[in-house]
Motif scaffolding. Structure first.
Motif, PDB file in Angstrom:
ATOM      1  N   GLY A 187       5.416  17.244  17.473  1.00 32.28           N
ATOM      2  CA  GLY A 187       5.822  16.380  18.578  1.00 32.28           C
ATOM      3  C   GLY A 187       6.623  15.142  18.238  1.00 32.28           C
ATOM      4  N   GLY A 188       7.566  15.244  17.356  1.00 29.22           N
ATOM      5  CA  GLY A 188       8.438  14.104  17.066  1.00 29.22           C
ATOM      6  C   GLY A 188       7.991  13.242  15.895  1.00 29.22           C
ATOM      7  N   TRP A 189       6.867  13.557  15.276  1.00 27.53           N
ATOM      8  CA  TRP A 189       6.437  12.787  14.107  1.00 27.53           C
ATOM      9  C   TRP A 189       7.345  13.114  12.935  1.00 27.53           C
ATOM     10  N   LYS A 190       7.692  12.077  12.164  1.00 27.35           N
ATOM     11  CA  LYS A 190       8.500  12.283  10.962  1.00 27.35           C
ATOM     12  C   LYS A 190       7.915  11.453   9.833  1.00 27.35           C
ATOM     13  N   ALA A 191       8.171  11.896   8.626  1.00 28.96           N
ATOM     14  CA  ALA A 191       7.669  11.212   7.438  1.00 28.96           C
ATOM     15  C   ALA A 191       8.831  10.753   6.580  1.00 28.96           C
ATOM     16  N   ASP A 192       8.683   9.572   6.015  1.00 35.54           N
ATOM     17  CA  ASP A 192       9.629   9.031   5.055  1.00 35.54           C
ATOM     18  C   ASP A 192       8.848   8.663   3.803  1.00 35.54           C
ATOM     19  N   SER A 193       9.533   8.599   2.673  1.00 35.23           N
ATOM     20  CA  SER A 193       8.843   8.243   1.436  1.00 35.23           C
ATOM     21  C   SER A 193       9.371   6.934   0.880  1.00 35.23           C
ATOM     22  N   GLY A 194       8.511   6.283   0.123  1.00 36.67           N
ATOM     23  CA  GLY A 194       8.899   5.065  -0.577  1.00 36.67           C
ATOM     24  C   GLY A 194       9.481   5.419  -1.935  1.00 36.67           C
ATOM     25  N   PRO A 195       9.867   4.411  -2.712  1.00 35.91           N
ATOM     26  CA  PRO A 195      10.430   4.664  -4.037  1.00 35.91           C
ATOM     27  C   PRO A 195       9.456   5.477  -4.894  1.00 35.91           C
ATOM     28  N   TRP A 196       9.972   6.481  -5.555  1.00 38.51           N
ATOM     29  CA  TRP A 196       9.201   7.359  -6.434  1.00 38.51           C
ATOM     30  C   TRP A 196       8.059   8.022  -5.669  1.00 38.51           C
ATOM     31  N   GLU A 197       8.186   8.116  -4.369  1.00 39.41           N
ATOM     32  CA  GLU A 197       7.176   8.705  -3.486  1.00 39.41           C
ATOM     33  C   GLU A 197       5.814   8.031  -3.638  1.00 39.41           C
ATOM     34  N   THR A 198       5.823   6.711  -3.920  1.00 41.15           N
ATOM     35  CA  THR A 198       4.577   5.975  -4.116  1.00 41.15           C
ATOM     36  C   THR A 198       3.839   5.710  -2.816  1.00 41.15           C
ATOM     37  N   TYR A 199       4.524   5.828  -1.703  1.00 39.71           N
ATOM     38  CA  TYR A 199       3.856   5.752  -0.409  1.00 39.71           C
ATOM     39  C   TYR A 199       4.595   6.651   0.569  1.00 39.71           C
ATOM     40  N   GLY A 200       3.898   6.986   1.638  1.00 35.98           N
ATOM     41  CA  GLY A 200       4.495   7.772   2.701  1.00 35.98           C
ATOM     42  C   GLY A 200       4.349   7.029   4.008  1.00 35.98           C
ATOM     43  N   ARG A 201       5.351   7.101   4.842  1.00 39.38           N
ATOM     44  CA  ARG A 201       5.330   6.413   6.137  1.00 39.38           C
ATOM     45  C   ARG A 201       5.505   7.454   7.232  1.00 39.38           C
ATOM     46  N   LEU A 202       4.705   7.337   8.289  1.00 37.84           N
ATOM     47  CA  LEU A 202       4.754   8.266   9.420  1.00 37.84           C
ATOM     48  C   LEU A 202       5.124   7.504  10.675  1.00 37.84           C
ATOM     49  N   ASP A 203       6.107   8.028  11.409  1.00 38.85           N
ATOM     50  CA  ASP A 203       6.582   7.406  12.642  1.00 38.85           C
ATOM     51  C   ASP A 203       6.735   8.462  13.721  1.00 38.85           C
ATOM     52  N   ALA A 204       6.581   8.006  14.964  1.00 44.01           N
ATOM     53  CA  ALA A 204       6.873   8.840  16.132  1.00 44.01           C
ATOM     54  C   ALA A 204       7.280   7.911  17.263  1.00 44.01           C
ATOM     55  N   PRO A 205       8.037   8.426  18.224  1.00 45.26           N
ATOM     56  CA  PRO A 205       8.378   7.605  19.384  1.00 45.26           C
ATOM     57  C   PRO A 205       7.108   7.107  20.078  1.00 45.26           C
ATOM     58  N   ASP A 206       7.107   5.865  20.488  1.00 41.88           N
ATOM     59  CA  ASP A 206       5.984   5.263  21.211  1.00 41.88           C
ATOM     60  C   ASP A 206       4.685   5.279  20.421  1.00 41.88           C
ATOM     61  N   ALA A 207       4.762   5.194  19.100  1.00 38.03           N
ATOM     62  CA  ALA A 207       3.559   5.166  18.260  1.00 38.03           C
ATOM     63  C   ALA A 207       3.712   4.077  17.205  1.00 38.03           C
ATOM     64  N   ASP A 208       2.589   3.604  16.716  1.00 34.48           N
ATOM     65  CA  ASP A 208       2.575   2.670  15.604  1.00 34.48           C
ATOM     66  C   ASP A 208       3.143   3.386  14.371  1.00 34.48           C
ATOM     67  N   THR A 209       3.524   2.637  13.359  1.00 39.45           N
ATOM     68  CA  THR A 209       3.947   3.205  12.085  1.00 39.45           C
ATOM     69  C   THR A 209       2.736   3.227  11.164  1.00 39.45           C
ATOM     70  N   TYR A 210       2.475   4.380  10.566  1.00 39.41           N
ATOM     71  CA  TYR A 210       1.334   4.562   9.679  1.00 39.41           C
ATOM     72  C   TYR A 210       1.826   4.718   8.248  1.00 39.41           C
ATOM     73  N   THR A 211       1.051   4.183   7.298  1.00 39.52           N
ATOM     74  CA  THR A 211       1.424   4.236   5.892  1.00 39.52           C
ATOM     75  C   THR A 211       0.284   4.813   5.069  1.00 39.52           C
ATOM     76  N   LEU A 212       0.634   5.672   4.118  1.00 36.27           N
ATOM     77  CA  LEU A 212      -0.305   6.214   3.140  1.00 36.27           C
ATOM     78  C   LEU A 212       0.066   5.671   1.770  1.00 36.27           C
ATOM     79  N   HIS A 213      -0.932   5.158   1.050  1.00 33.18           N
ATOM     80  CA  HIS A 213      -0.705   4.693  -0.316  1.00 33.18           C
ATOM     81  C   HIS A 213      -1.988   4.875  -1.120  1.00 33.18           C
TER      82      HIS A 213
END
Length: 95
Positions: A17-43
């Protein structure tokens, strides 16, 4: 190799449903975003646990997960993270 970014990518697939993931440098963290949603981070924290946080959550971490060593364990964590995001997103929308 399992990284926070690779887990975030799998969580985005699970959420759909529109969720996408982006990575930080060297894939040290992952960020999840979707329309009308908070941004979530994994580390990974200092205790070698995978931590989930939401940018607009003043309390900090939403959940943390112990390191796993199998593909099945990684899949179970991705499912648990997706559920934690669903719960947090639902609660945030009710405020």
């Amino acid at each position: 190799m399992t990284t926070p970014a690779s887990v975030a990518a799998r969580v985005a697939e699970i959420l759909g449903g529109g969720w996408k993931a982006d990575s930080g440098p060297w894939e040290t963290y992952g960020r999840l975003d979707a329309p009308d949603a908070d941004t979530y981070t994994l580390h990974v924290d200092d205790h070698d646990e995978l931590c989930l946080s939401a940018n607009l959550n003043p309390a900090g971490e939403i959940a943390s997960f112990r390191k796993v060593h199998t593909p099945e364990g990684t899949e179970a964590i991705a499912e648990a993270i997706a559920e934690a995001i669903r719960q947090h997103h639902t609660a945030a929308n009710q405020e």
